[in-house]
Design an enzyme around this catalytic site. Structure first.
Site, PDB file in Angstrom:
ATOM      1  CG  ASP A  24      -1.783   1.137   1.429  1.00  0.00           C
ATOM      2  OD1 ASP A  24      -1.590   2.164   0.747  1.00  0.00           O
ATOM      3  OD2 ASP A  24      -2.692   1.041   2.265  1.00  0.00           O
ATOM      4  N   GLY A  46      -9.727   3.976  -5.969  1.00  0.00           N
ATOM      5  CA  GLY A  46      -8.389   3.425  -6.188  1.00  0.00           C
ATOM      6  C   GLY A  46      -7.346   4.068  -5.303  1.00  0.00           C
ATOM      7  CB  VAL A  47      -3.735   4.626  -5.864  1.00  0.00           C
ATOM      8  CG1 VAL A  47      -3.643   5.531  -7.065  1.00  0.00           C
ATOM      9  CG2 VAL A  47      -2.550   4.815  -4.938  1.00  0.00           C
ATOM     10  CG  ASP A  48      -7.318  10.418  -6.418  1.00  0.00           C
ATOM     11  OD1 ASP A  48      -6.721  11.079  -5.556  1.00  0.00           O
ATOM     12  OD2 ASP A  48      -7.960  10.933  -7.354  1.00  0.00           O
ATOM     13  CB  THR A 136      -2.572  -0.359 -14.779  1.00  0.00           C
ATOM     14  OG1 THR A 136      -2.235  -0.358 -13.386  1.00  0.00           O
ATOM     15  CG2 THR A 136      -1.383   0.078 -15.602  1.00  0.00           C
ATOM     16  CE1 TYR A 139      -9.438   7.767 -15.126  1.00  0.00           C
ATOM     17  CE2 TYR A 139      -7.290   8.736 -15.524  1.00  0.00           C
ATOM     18  CZ  TYR A 139      -8.600   8.861 -15.098  1.00  0.00           C
ATOM     19  OH  TYR A 139      -9.065  10.085 -14.668  1.00  0.00           O
TER      20      TYR A 139
HETATM   21  P1  ADP Z   1      -6.089   4.969 -12.640  1.00  0.00           P
HETATM   22  O1  ADP Z   1      -7.400   5.716 -12.649  1.00  0.00           O
HETATM   23  O2  ADP Z   1      -4.911   5.845 -13.026  1.00  0.00           O
HETATM   24  O3  ADP Z   1      -6.157   3.702 -13.429  1.00  0.00           O
HETATM   25  P2  ADP Z   1      -6.404   3.545 -10.088  1.00  0.00           P
HETATM   26  O4  ADP Z   1      -6.254   4.120  -8.725  1.00  0.00           O
HETATM   27  O5  ADP Z   1      -7.750   3.060 -10.507  1.00  0.00           O
HETATM   28  O6  ADP Z   1      -5.816   4.670 -11.086  1.00  0.00           O
HETATM   29  O7  ADP Z   1      -5.378   2.343 -10.254  1.00  0.00           O
HETATM   30  C1  ADP Z   1      -3.989   2.511 -10.360  1.00  0.00           C
HETATM   31  C2  ADP Z   1      -3.309   1.378  -9.652  1.00  0.00           C
HETATM   32  O8  ADP Z   1      -3.234   1.669  -8.259  1.00  0.00           O
HETATM   33  C3  ADP Z   1      -4.024   0.024  -9.755  1.00  0.00           C
HETATM   34  O9  ADP Z   1      -3.044  -0.972 -10.019  1.00  0.00           O
HETATM   35  C4  ADP Z   1      -4.596  -0.167  -8.342  1.00  0.00           C
HETATM   36  O10 ADP Z   1      -4.696  -1.544  -8.006  1.00  0.00           O
HETATM   37  C5  ADP Z   1      -3.523   0.501  -7.529  1.00  0.00           C
HETATM   38  N1  ADP Z   1      -3.839   0.867  -6.125  1.00  0.00           N
HETATM   39  C6  ADP Z   1      -5.046   1.043  -5.531  1.00  0.00           C
HETATM   40  N2  ADP Z   1      -4.860   1.364  -4.234  1.00  0.00           N
HETATM   41  C7  ADP Z   1      -3.520   1.395  -4.005  1.00  0.00           C
HETATM   42  C8  ADP Z   1      -2.675   1.649  -2.869  1.00  0.00           C
HETATM   43  N3  ADP Z   1      -3.200   1.954  -1.679  1.00  0.00           N
HETATM   44  N4  ADP Z   1      -1.320   1.565  -3.030  1.00  0.00           N
HETATM   45  C9  ADP Z   1      -0.782   1.276  -4.223  1.00  0.00           C
HETATM   46  N5  ADP Z   1      -1.498   1.035  -5.335  1.00  0.00           N
HETATM   47  C10 ADP Z   1      -2.853   1.089  -5.222  1.00  0.00           C
END
Ligand code: ADP
Length: 195
Positions: A24, A46-48, A136, A139
């Site tokens: 994470d 997601g990560v945001d 990935t 998006y």
């Molecule tokens: P995008 O809209 O750019 O595709 P996402 O957040 O949907 O962004 O996904 C980007 C990547 O971040 C994916 O591989 C997702 O599994 C990953 N992700 C989600 N949460 C976390 C986290 N807490 N730490 C690291 N990676 C994460």
């Protein structure tokens, strides 16, 4: 040379290091953490979502101000905020491309996200930066292709002499993503794995 530990590491001859780990991104200390944001800088899933939840409201307050003055952030670019409660000094909110078919400038826009974040780190004299796998998730960018683009940019940057960055870490959220990045790193460096 590639080394394996609890993750995977490429050491450059100038002493700089590229690391792949699963985990994470909000829990791993770094001078800068990169967010996969949207061009409205509006927060999301997601990560945001994870970054805003863990970092607290100050990050969104700073983004509100950037939105007021700049209106948002174009795809392929990034904006910087503080990191709130995250174990970092900055968050760089990079806006990756939505994947359509790979023929609408997606590779260059994705490469540009990484280049921009690396440049922003160097401008601030930072030593470490962590990236998620931009574009990935929601998006839809195919992971194997995105991994090659990301790793090519980071390797090209770390190979250069000078600069402040010593450590670039990719924090992959799933074992499957990690494996795709590990495979791509071997392809990009042209070196064989040492198990
Ligand atoms: P995008 O809209 O750019 O595709 P996402 O957040 O949907 O962004 O996904 C980007 C990547 O971040 C994916 O591989 C997702 O599994 C990953 N992700 C989600 N949460 C976390 C986290 N807490 N730490 C690291 N990676 C994460």
């Amino acid at each position: 040379m590639l080394f394996y530990y609890n993750g995977m590491e490429k050491q450059f001859s100038n002493g700089k290091v590229l690391r792949l780990v699963t985990g994470d991104i909000t829990k791993i200390p770094a001078d800068a953490i990169v967010n996969a944001a949207n061009s409205a800088l509006a927060g999301g899933g997601g990560v945001d979502g994870a970054i805003h939840r863990a970092g607290g409201p100050s990050i969104m307050q700073e983004l509100d101000e950037i939105r007021r003055t700049a209106g948002g952030c174009p795809t392929g670019s990034a904006v910087a905020t503080g990191a709130g409660r995250l174990p970092a000094r900055y968050v760089f909110h990079a806006v990756g491309p939505v994947y359509r078919d790979g023929k609408h400038g997606e590779p260059e826009l994705l490469a540009s996200c990484y280049r921009t974040a690396l440049r922003m780190a160097e401008q601030r004299g930072l030593e470490s930066i962590s990236f998620p796998s931009i574009s990935t998730g929601a998006y839809g960018y195919p992971v194997a292709e995105a991994a090659r683009i990301a790793l090519r940019e980071v390797c090209a940057h770390l190979e250069k002499p000078g600069g402040s960055l010593r450590l670039v870490t990719f924090v992959l959220f799933s074992k499957a993503d990690y494996e795709q990045y590990a495979e791509a790193l071997e392809a990009v460096t042209g070196e064989d794995a040492i198990e």
